[in-house]
Design an enzyme around this catalytic site. Structure first.
Site, short mmCIF file in Angstrom:
data_model
loop_
_atom_site.label_atom_id
_atom_site.label_comp_id
_atom_site.label_asym_id
_atom_site.label_seq_id
_atom_site.Cartn_x
_atom_site.Cartn_y
_atom_site.Cartn_z
N GLY A 1 -7.35 6.67 10.24
CA GLY A 1 -6.21 7.93 10.25
C GLY A 1 -5.41 7.89 10.84
N LEU B 1 -2.47 8.47 10.64
CA LEU B 1 -1.61 8.39 8.82
C LEU B 1 -0.35 8.70 8.96
CD1 LEU B 1 -4.57 10.61 7.04
CD2 LEU B 1 -4.37 7.84 7.47
N HIS B 2 0.43 7.94 8.24
CA HIS B 2 1.39 7.83 8.21
C HIS B 2 2.16 7.79 6.80
CE1 HIS B 2 0.60 3.86 7.33
NE2 HIS B 2 0.12 3.13 8.86
N HIS C 1 -0.87 5.54 4.06
CA HIS C 1 -1.59 6.08 3.55
C HIS C 1 -1.72 7.74 2.51
CE1 HIS C 1 -2.42 4.56 7.72
NE2 HIS C 1 -3.47 3.83 7.72
N GLN D 1 -15.15 -3.03 13.51
CA GLN D 1 -14.15 -4.29 13.24
C GLN D 1 -13.46 -4.45 14.01
OE1 GLN D 1 -12.99 -1.34 9.86
NE2 GLN D 1 -10.52 -2.02 10.51
N GLY E 1 -4.04 -0.83 1.06
CA GLY E 1 -2.96 -1.09 0.64
C GLY E 1 -2.40 -2.61 0.91
N LYS F 1 -0.23 -3.78 2.77
CA LYS F 1 0.25 -3.61 4.00
C LYS F 1 -0.93 -5.09 4.57
CE LYS F 1 1.49 -3.17 8.06
NZ LYS F 1 -0.10 -3.74 8.92
N SER G 1 3.04 1.10 10.15
CA SER G 1 1.24 0.80 10.66
C SER G 1 1.20 2.34 12.37
CB SER G 1 1.60 -0.28 11.24
OG SER G 1 0.33 -0.53 12.05
P1 AMP Z 1 -6.32 1.36 8.28
O1 AMP Z 1 -5.80 3.12 8.22
O2 AMP Z 1 -4.99 1.04 8.62
O3 AMP Z 1 -7.39 1.29 8.05
O4 AMP Z 1 -4.92 1.90 7.03
C1 AMP Z 1 -6.03 2.58 5.84
C2 AMP Z 1 -5.76 2.23 4.39
O5 AMP Z 1 -3.84 2.44 4.47
C3 AMP Z 1 -5.53 0.58 3.86
O6 AMP Z 1 -6.25 0.14 2.91
C4 AMP Z 1 -3.97 -0.17 4.95
O7 AMP Z 1 -3.81 -1.30 2.95
C5 AMP Z 1 -3.25 1.13 3.92
N1 AMP Z 1 -1.50 1.17 4.15
C6 AMP Z 1 -1.88 1.06 5.34
N2 AMP Z 1 -0.24 0.66 5.77
C7 AMP Z 1 0.08 1.49 4.90
C8 AMP Z 1 1.42 0.80 4.96
N3 AMP Z 1 2.41 0.81 5.01
N4 AMP Z 1 2.18 0.41 3.34
C9 AMP Z 1 1.10 0.93 2.33
N5 AMP Z 1 -0.59 0.55 2.65
C10 AMP Z 1 -0.88 0.96 3.91
#
Ligand code: AMP
Length: 302
Positions: free
Chosen positions: A30, A32-33, A36, A63, A158, A160, A196
């Site tokens: 969540g 989200l940007h 995502h 985690q 991602g 990232k 992020s």
């Molecule tokens: P998270 O919500 O941080 O657990 O991220 C969920 C998914 O989004 C993961 O696969 C991340 O690697 C991906 N993600 C997060 N930030 C970015 C970004 N700036 N560009 C591409 N994918 C991202």
């Protein structure tokens, strides 16, 4: 877009899909940007007309370490659902911690004691895993559970979170999961800072300094493109730039993208194969990570 809160509701929806349905899946925590959203849009392309794009929103307690930001991790469910809908998601799974871990006594810590969990192996113990003990065991365990529930054809991750995608690729291969893992490019702010969910913790001043991570990696990448092959030199370039920007470096290394072995501890410390720059740095209380694949001059120009 359908929203499911329980495992059983989601499974009934999934069971009703024709067996050949393409089901690309992008799990998230969540807040989200655009990063995502790019995963969901990529999933949409894979699903085409007849497939179903699935996402999930779950801030996974196992985690996070006991001193980490689980409690204050941003939770913006309504905006997240709107963003997923706009990006073309067909179904989203939004379980509670109780739903995912009915027997977990101490939510909010990465204690998986008492239940069966997945060990991320050696890849999960270095770099992020060394800084955040148990983190990747929690990641593997939740993603394995989500894969069992969602039964996707593709898992979209991602770049990232480079180590995360390396560990999860390895999990899918080592545990014979029939799921194609797709790594999507990092989406960045106009100045280069990787998007992020944690960027919103940054003060205005720290936000300006945060771009130093991208600049440090870009400098090392330029040196590599110009022919430099010493891992030690590239690491020094990144460290010097980060300290110049007053970022507290936790690591700034050149690693093999699959084994995560450091090129700086290989004989002669030369980069003789595929490589990725991996950086973790702190600004105040906020810890940011980023990475960049090293590309030779002709590849970088493409
Ligand atoms: P998270 O919500 O941080 O657990 O991220 C969920 C998914 O989004 C993961 O696969 C991340 O690697 C991906 N993600 C997060 N930030 C970015 C970004 N700036 N560009 C591409 N994918 C991202």
């Amino acid at each position: 877009m359908e929203v499911f809160h329980t495992v059983s509701e989601f499974k009934s929806w999934r069971r009703a899909l024709p067996p050949e349905t393409r089901v690309p899946f992008a799990p998230t925590m969540g807040a989200l940007h655009e990063g995502h959203a790019s995963l969901v849009r990529q999933a949409q392309l894979l699903a085409a007309d007849s497939g179903k794009v699935v996402s999930s929103i779950f801030v996974n307690p196992t985690q996070f370490g006991p001193q980490e930001d689980f409690a204050k991790y941003p939770r913006t469910l309504e905006a997240d659902l709107a963003a997923l809908n706009a990006a073309g998601c067909d179904a989203v799974f939004v379980p509670s911690a109780q739903e995912m871990y009915p027997s977990l006594a101490t939510a909010g810590t990465n204690t998986l004691a008492g239940g069966v969990s997945i060990d991320a192996g050696p890849l999960g113990k270095v770099l992020e895993g060394a800084a955040r003990p148990g983190h990747f065991n929690g990641v593997c365990t939740i993603v394995f559970k989500l894969l069992n529930i969602v039964q996707p054809t593709e898992l979209l991750l991602g770049q990232k979170d480079f180590q995360q995608q390396a560990v999860l690729r390895r999990m899918c291969a080592d545990l014979d999961l029939q799921i194609k893992v797709i790594t999507c490019p990092t989406v960045r702010e106009p100045d280069g800072l990787a998007m992020s969910s944690r960027n919103r913790y940054l003060s205005a001043e720290d936000r300006m300094r945060a771009v130093g991570i991208f600049q440090a990696m870009s400098r090392a990448q330029s040196q590599y493109a110009a022919g430099e092959r010493s891992a030690v030199v590239l690491e020094a370039t990144m460290r010097i730039w980060l300290s110049h920007r007053e970022l507290a470096t936790q690591y700034a290394v050149v690693a093999h993208p699959e084994t995560l072995d450091l090129w700086s501890i290989q004989p002669a410390r030369l980069i003789t194969g595929p490589a990725v720059l991996l950086v973790a740095a702190k600004l105040g209380q906020t810890r940011l990570i980023d990475n960049m694949r090293l590309a030779a001059a002709e590849e970088a120009a493409r």
